[in-house]
Design a protein around this motif. Sequence first.
Motif, short mmCIF file in Angstrom:
data_model
loop_
_atom_site.label_atom_id
_atom_site.label_comp_id
_atom_site.label_asym_id
_atom_site.label_seq_id
_atom_site.Cartn_x
_atom_site.Cartn_y
_atom_site.Cartn_z
N VAL A 190 0.85 -1.19 0.00
CA VAL A 190 0.00 0.00 0.00
C VAL A 190 0.89 1.24 0.00
O VAL A 190 2.02 1.23 0.47
N LEU A 191 0.32 2.31 -0.54
CA LEU A 191 0.96 3.62 -0.54
C LEU A 191 0.31 4.45 0.57
O LEU A 191 -0.90 4.60 0.60
N VAL A 192 1.13 4.96 1.50
CA VAL A 192 0.61 5.74 2.61
C VAL A 192 0.84 7.22 2.33
O VAL A 192 1.96 7.64 2.02
N VAL A 193 -0.22 7.99 2.43
CA VAL A 193 -0.12 9.44 2.23
C VAL A 193 -0.77 10.14 3.41
O VAL A 193 -1.63 9.58 4.10
N GLY A 194 -0.36 11.37 3.65
CA GLY A 194 -0.91 12.15 4.74
C GLY A 194 -2.25 12.76 4.36
O GLY A 194 -2.70 12.67 3.20
#
Length: 393
Positions: free
Chosen positions: A38-42
Amino acid sequence: MIRVVTSRQFSRGASRHPWLFDSAIDRVEGQPQVGDDVLVVGANEKFLGYGLYNSSSRIRVRIYSWNEDQPLTEDFWRSRVRMACDLRRKFMPAPTALNGSRLISSEADFLSGLTVDRYGGWLLAQLGSHALQSRMELLVDELMQQTQASGCWLRTEKGIRQAEGMPLIDGLFRGETPPAFIPVEEHGLVYHVDLVDGQKTGFYLDQRENRFRVAQFASGQMLDLCCYSAGFGMNALRHGQVTHVIGVDTSKIAVENATANVTRNGLADRYEVRHGDAFEVLTEFRNQGVRFQTIVLDPPKLVKSRSTMETGLKGYHSLNRLALDVLEPQGTLVTCSCSGLVTHDLFQQVLREAAWQARRELKILEARGPSPDHPQSLQCPESNYLKCYISTA
């Protein structure tokens, strides 16, 4: 790639802490399965990291890469293993048939959820992340190439297994089955390590340097509580000024192991191994007026989660309070905690309160941590788990 968007209250992104809890997630765009990238973004849509997803764990995502140009490819995972092994080669003795060391130390080696120890020609891997399970073939393949080990045994810890929703997968993972006991030599003493049924990863390598250092302060009659392999007591007899040791452990398997160790090292006449509970033994000695010049407290993890913090701290307090009651004046107290959630400041507070109640002036002579093959990550304070205080009162 599936995106995980953190909440506005999430504050760990800038510090690169590898754990993303479910409470810190605003939304998941997609339907990831356990172990999916998964790609984690704020909340501001800025990149935070690449991780692995686990819907069954409160640690919903373990982040492994904080570089947007470094996704979790096969080369990435192999490079993490090589980096960990290369670090040990810089400062640890060359591997032999009779020594052991930690090769991968979970968060500290940027491989959250994986711990690997080497004993002679065998590896013992302990998996603490369900999400990482699907990468184990790749990780162990690189480990086998780096170490030329004969085999790798895989274990999971019951409490962690439940928290991660992970199936029981213990057993031979690669290569040959290890023998029932693997001999390991440390500071001139020989131990037999059980990879299959021994506690944790078979042997507490993190206390290696502490076992020898404590011997320099030890003298007289010694009480070695939660003795496991009898390491502290045997080092005190061999390298210190201790005359006699009583070792106590609540595990019958540990008692058998400790008894065998003191016998094979020719110390059975001066090291008495007993089966019993540390709290009950201390209470009995206090009531009988028995005193010791040296006491070692090395209990198992008493704080396993934040929900057990209060109970665990009371346990540490009671154990040290009782120990001070049976410690001779100006005696040496060695007290340890392997609970990662208990900080040094919190542990010292417990010791202060125990000493005040016991009306003893406790002075710390040395504050020590694990041996250097067990590094700690500044980004993950929980990895700074082992506290070993050598003190006098």
